[in-house]
Scaffold this active site. Structure first.
Site, PDB file in Angstrom:
ATOM      1  N   LYS A 164     -32.248  21.685  -6.402  1.00 35.21           N
ATOM      2  CA  LYS A 164     -31.912  21.242  -5.040  1.00 35.21           C
ATOM      3  C   LYS A 164     -32.943  21.818  -4.076  1.00 35.21           C
ATOM      4  O   LYS A 164     -33.283  22.996  -4.163  1.00 35.21           O
ATOM      5  CB  LYS A 164     -30.503  21.725  -4.674  1.00 35.21           C
ATOM      6  CG  LYS A 164     -29.991  21.224  -3.323  1.00 35.21           C
ATOM      7  CD  LYS A 164     -28.564  21.704  -3.038  1.00 35.21           C
ATOM      8  CE  LYS A 164     -28.011  21.097  -1.753  1.00 35.21           C
ATOM      9  NZ  LYS A 164     -26.621  21.520  -1.476  1.00 35.21           N
ATOM     10  N   SER A 199     -19.912  20.844  -1.284  1.00 32.23           N
ATOM     11  CA  SER A 199     -21.190  20.186  -1.560  1.00 32.23           C
ATOM     12  C   SER A 199     -21.616  20.151  -3.025  1.00 32.23           C
ATOM     13  O   SER A 199     -22.575  19.469  -3.367  1.00 32.23           O
ATOM     14  CB  SER A 199     -22.307  20.849  -0.738  1.00 32.23           C
ATOM     15  OG  SER A 199     -22.264  20.384   0.579  1.00 32.23           O
ATOM     16  N   SER A 245     -23.375  17.762  -0.015  1.00 28.16           N
ATOM     17  CA  SER A 245     -24.791  17.669   0.263  1.00 28.16           C
ATOM     18  C   SER A 245     -25.672  17.637  -0.989  1.00 28.16           C
ATOM     19  O   SER A 245     -26.828  17.200  -0.904  1.00 28.16           O
ATOM     20  CB  SER A 245     -25.218  18.858   1.122  1.00 28.16           C
ATOM     21  OG  SER A 245     -25.113  20.069   0.397  1.00 28.16           O
TER      22      SER A 245
END
Ligand SMILES: [Mg+2]
Ligand SMILES: [Zn+2]
Lengths: 95, 493, 490
Positions: free
Chosen positions: B78, B182, B158
């Site tokens: 990420k 998330s 997210s």
């Protein structure tokens, strides 16, 4: 509680975010929607409740007083938009 | 025939060890799949040279019989984790061109264990969002589609890039972070498994901060076992993070096959929210049955302050964010837009560098901390956090070992469908996951079936502090009983 | 509550006599090797951005970890100020934008500081002692440094100081004159230096004062105050207070009102001016730093630190008065620096304390001052000075010869006892030799002998003549006694 346009501008300035005139009204609406949403917290009885300061009960870790970092001014300024002689450059600040 | 990138992480690990294929083969299979899947926009940055170089080292180690726990396993990262010498954007224009000269603790641990980096994954800007639509680098598209429809769906957020990449076989596993859901919400949307470990289990050092008291890193992978393997490497003590727990990392993988016999699972009645779809309710009931069938006792419990978690979160998280994001000022890294003076430079830089959602949250956070409002908003929200945590403590003290809830109120939605008018509509996505962050507990999302339109739905397991092992054990029971979800044909390739 | 107003401290305006009320916030740099929350050096100077860690530069994802020594130093200081030590304190973020504040917030302590209320006893030159209340002491980060003169359009930012630990010591508005304010800072500095928690070097910025000044008519409630930021010498503190008080008095007597603001003292122009840049958006949005846990310790920790503390200035002064019979003034002079007090004690050990104090204060300090030297680099050691005091005490040399001897030791060094021997500086106590000299003088000056019978003060003239004749080495007591007998003076 809700915010007016003046408050939106004041908050934006406090947060150092330029807001154009036509952005103020939509922002005001969005902020007020969020504030209306959180309004329900007023219904909770919080008398005598300690605010949470840390979610895990543990003692704060500490460093020993030794010099372990520094001497890397090249790395420190590597990503800076403007530098000179390892200084960061910013628009002139008047005191 | 299963191609190499479709293996589970555990199978790939065994295959590498048995020399059925090389780490280089495995990396190449992924790089090829990534190239074909660029339409999903899961990766912000692909790092093929680095991947092949790391794979080569892995092959040498394997040949020498010195394989480390994740030797040769290709992962996506990420783009919130700072990676040494590799651009790190946090999904924001304000960090454009930023190249950290340090490695986040979590990714450092993965490389230490022999993993291979494929690239940096897309995310909501500064991890603020539940659909990956706030990224400055474009929306990530879910590999899932509704039956007979080609509507583009969100992968959740997210960690949308992480979930989409794992689901679409563009990595064997991915790092992710979870501040309000998330990891778990995108995992649920994409039929993958994601765990947000206990606050303090993984070091936050070197991960771009959103809300410090809530942020926690964790893995997304295709199976419960793969998640356990990854968390075992990501977690660990770190003297550089004061909030990181000084606890040894348990053998999470061993816990996967423990079973749930004798455990008591709580079903919190407050999660039976108004408007909960019959489909999600049925899935939840089915999950409880699966655990019961495996020998657990299931009991209804009450977590009375649940309804207040979401509004309290939208005070605490923006407040912390407004302060955490003050460092993006155009002085030391990232974007700078000139202004008539220093304040003008700050204001123009931050106006151009931050997207709408981030600005909104910074402003709300600034407002609730400002003079005259601090006690009414921030202090009250933190008191409510104490109450939320107490609810869980009481449930656990009454003999509950883990709690079962839905992961999300619904399956994935279409791009642009939610939150365009009222931001709160999008915030409601996190209604089931957010309590866990507020109380610092571990939470895991595991796929438990498909909805009527053929989209995956997930269940959430919530555990005691630092008892991720029970979550892996229970999740494995559900994964086994429900069977792994089958992704539709690779329409994007 | 309010102490009686001392009319001598009032400032004369055009219309009234005004009382000035002063409170201070002192920023004292904690003595430590590394910074409050990072491992970068605190060392003064250095190349730009050289003493900077990733944390100090607020790189994304960086986290603060507290330096245990800075915590200990704050507790030691709290103990030295006889203050309440808080076993639980909290670090807060003070949010504002400034180029030398890379995080966009300063980590400080707002609601729950590490040290609570304490007191400082301050001796004034006229002998009066005042008690100044300390409201609190908290730990916080220093900011970096901006240079504004390098370039016409840009400022240069160096973060070497960014994150260095400071103790902010906040006094109550207990001070009533610039003299009191200067004495307070001087005393606080002495205490910090004794404790070893701050080197007090104001030239290097280790000690800076924010001075809050207001004026009022005696007996009135507190007036509106102005804060004069970052005054960096004790002399300037005094000057800043004087000019600021007079500025405020002039405004009020003119019918105006004081607006609360932050001002800057310009020593060159001898005036204070408004710092408008710091005025806007005064909303710091304090909240507990979520990257740090509360700072907690037990009484045993405090006790251990208390055991390691040195004797503090007030205790030392009391002991010097008691044990050595010194005047409060002399004791005060000697304890101002720990090194002078130690020097004095080494000289006084086993000797007459008053004599030792005299020699240290008058001869040694006088000479050191003249040469601009500190006690640490004194050419005369405590042992050597002690030997000089001994030689006087034993009657081997007179006080006058002792000054010559001191001068030789200062410039040439050497063992004073051996010097007295080798240079023939011994005092003559042989009455026969003195008598011979006196007899010669009496024989030569019969008129003066006659006058001395009516005017005994002439004795001094005879003493001088005798000393001259003996090369200053005659024992003055013996000379006196013999002269009195021979001249027939009572
Ligand atoms: Mg202050
Ligand atoms: Zn301060």
């Amino acid at each position: 509680m809700s915010v007016d346009a003046t408050t939106v501008r004041r908050i934006a300035h406090l947060a150092r975010i330029a807001v154009s005139e036509d952005e103020v009204a939509p922002l005001q609406g969005e902020l007020n929607a969020i504030l209306a949403f959180v309004e329900q917290l007023g219904a909770v009885d919080v008398t005598g409740i300690e605010p949470m300061t840390s979610v895990t009960p543990m003692a704060m870790k500490k460093r020993t007083d030794t010099v372990t970092e520094g001497g890397h001014a090249d790395d420190i300024v590597f990503n800076a938009p403007e530098t000179e002689d390892h200084y960061f450059l910013v628009p002139k600040v008047v005191e | 025939m299963t191609t190499l990138n479709e293996l589970t992480l555990a199978d790939a690990r065994d295959g590498l060890k048995a020399k059925d294929f090389s780490a280089t083969d495995l990396a190449k299979a992924h790089l090829a799949a990534m190239e074909k899947a660029r339409g999903l926009n899961a990766y912000i940055l692909e790092t093929p040279e680095r991947a092949l170089a790391m794979a080569e080292v892995a092959d040498t180690k394997i040949a020498a019989g010195a394989a480390r726990p994740l030797e040769g396993i290709p992962l996506g990262i990420k783009d919130l984790f700072c990676t040494h010498g590799v651009a790190t954007t946090a999904g924001s224009k304000i960090l454009e061109g930023f190249q950290p000269h340090y490695e986040s603790a979590v990714t450092h641990n993965l490389w230490r264990d022999g993993a291979v980096m494929l690239g940096k994954l897309n995310l909501d800007e500064f991890a603020m969002g539940s659909s990956n639509e706030t990224s400055a680098y474009g929306d990530t598209i879910s590999p899932w589609r509704r039956n007979g429809s080609d509507t583009k769906l969100v992968p959740g957020g997210s960690s949308g890039g992480s979930a989409a990449a794992v689901a679409a076989h563009l990595c064997l596993g991915a790092t992710a972070t979870d501040t309000g859901g998330s990891i778990r919400q995108p995992a649920a949307f994409t039929g993958t498994v994601g765990i947000k470990p206990t606050y303090g289990r993984c070091s936050r050092w070197g991960t771009v901060a959103y809300a410090s008291s809530l942020d926690q890193a964790g893995p997304i992978a295709r199976t419960v076992r793969d998640c356990a393997i990854l968390l075992g490497s990501m977690a660990g003590q770190d003297a550089r993070d004061t909030t990181c727990a000084d606890l040894p990392v348990p053998d999470f993988e061993a816990a996967v096959s423990r079973g749930v016999k004798g455990l008591t699972i709580g079903i919190p009645k407050e999660y039976r929210v108004e408007g909960l779809s019959a489909e999600v309710q049925a899935l939840w009931d089915r999950g409880a049955e699966m655990l019961k069938d495996a020998g657990a006792t299931v009991r209804e419990i009450s977590l009375p302050h649940t309804p207040y978690a979401l509004p309290a979160y939208y005070i605490v998280a923006p407040a912390e964010a407004s302060s955490n994001l003050a460092r993006y000022d155009g002085v030391r890294y990232g974007l700078r837009v000139p202004g008539k003076d220093i304040a003008g430079m700050y204001e123009n830089t931050r106006a151009a560098g931050f997207g709408r959602e981030v600005k909104r949250r910074i402003m709300i956070g600034t407002y609730v901390l400002s003079a005259g409002y601090y006690d009414a908003y921030y202090v009250r929200a933190q008191k409510i956090r104490t109450l939320i945590k107490r609810d869980f403590e009481e449930a656990y003290a009454s003999g509950i070992d883990a709690i079962l809830t839905p992961a999300t109120p619904s399956a994935a939605f279409g791009l642009g469908e939610k939150g365009s008018g009222d931001p709160v509509e999008m915030y409601l996505q996190d209604v089931f996951t957010i309590t866990v962050n507020m109380a610092g507990l571990p939470g895991l999302s595991v796929p438990a079936g498909l909805d009527a339109q053929g989209l995956p739905l997930g269940l959430q397991l919530i555990g005691r502090p630092f008892d991720e092992e029970t979550l892996f054990a229970a999740a494995q029971v559900i994964e086994t009983a429900a069977g792994r979800t089958k992704l539709p044909a690779a329409w994007w390739a | 509550m309010t102490a009686a107003v001392n009319p001598k401290k009032l400032i004369k305006g055009g219309l009234h006599d005004w009382e000035v009320v002063i409170g201070m916030e002192i920023h004292a740099q904690v003595t430590s090797r590394s910074k409050l929350f990072s491992g970068a050096a605190t060392e003064f100077g250095g190349e730009p951005n050289d003493h900077v860690s990733l944390v100090d530069a607020a790189m994304p994802g960086m986290l603060p970890v507290i330096n245990e020594e800075c915590v200990a130093q704050a507790v030691r200081t709290g103990l030295g100020l006889k203050a309440q030590i808080n076993h639980r304190s909290v670090f807060d973020r003070k949010n504002y934008f400034y180029p030398d504040l890379p995080q966009g917030y300063q980590i400080s302590q707002f609601k729950d500081p590490i040290v609570g209320e304490g007191t400082v006893l301050v001796d004034l030159p006229d002998g009066e002692t005042i008690t100044v209340g300390v409201e609190r002491l908290h730990l916080e980060q220093d900011a970096g440094k901006s240079l504004h003169d390098q370039n016409p359009t840009q400022s240069f930012v160096d973060l070497n100081r960014s994150g260095v630990a400071l103790m902010e010591i906040v006094s109550r508005p207990d001070l009533r004159s610039s003299e009191e304010a200067r004495a307070y800072v001087t005393k606080l500095r002495t205490i910090l230096r004794y404790l070893g928690t701050c080197d007090g070097d104001m030239e290097k910025g280790s000690l800076r004062a924010d001075v809050n000044v207001s004026v009022r008519l005696p007996g009135d409630p507190l007036g509106t105050r102005c804060e004069i930021k970052n005054v960096n010498s004790i002399r300037f503190i005094g000057q800043a207070i004087e000019v600021e008080a007079r500025r405020q008095i002039a405004i009020i007597e003119d019918g105006g009102t004081i607006s609360q603001e932050t001002r800057l003292f310009d020593p060159g122009k001898g005036e204070t001016r408004s710092m408008r840049s710091k005025e806007e958006a005064h909303d710091y949005r304090y909240f507990p730093d979520p990257d740090l846990l509360p700072l907690e310790f037990d009484q045993a920790y405090v006790d251990r630190l208390a055991e390691g503390l040195p004797e503090l200035p007030d205790a030392k002064k009391a002991r010097f008065i008691e044990a050595y019979g010194l005047s409060p003034y002399d004791a005060g002079v000697l304890i101002a620096e720990r090194s002078s007090a130690d020097y004095f004690e080494a000289v006084a050990k086993g000797r007459d304390g008053k004599a030792a104090a005299n020699w240290v204060i008058n001869e040694l300090f006088g000479r050191l001052n003249k040469e601009g030297k500190g006690i640490e680099t004194s050419p005369v050691s405590a042992d050597q000075l002690g030997a000089v005091v001994d030689l006087i005490g034993e009657g081997v040399i007179s006080g006058k010869i002792a000054k010559d001897l001191f001068e030789i030791v200062w410039t040439e060094g050497g063992d004073p006892r051996a010097l007295v021997e080798s240079r023939g500086m011994k005092q003559v106590t042989d009455t026969g030799a003195i008598e011979t000299a006196i007899d010669a003088i009496i024989a030569k000056n019969p008129d003066k002998v006659q006058q001395a019978k009516e005017k005994p003060t002439l004795l001094g003239w005879f003493v001088g003549q005798t000393m001259k004749a003996t090369g200053g080495k005659a024992n003055p007591a013996a000379v006196n006694a013999l002269l009195k007998a021979k001249l027939g003076i009572e």
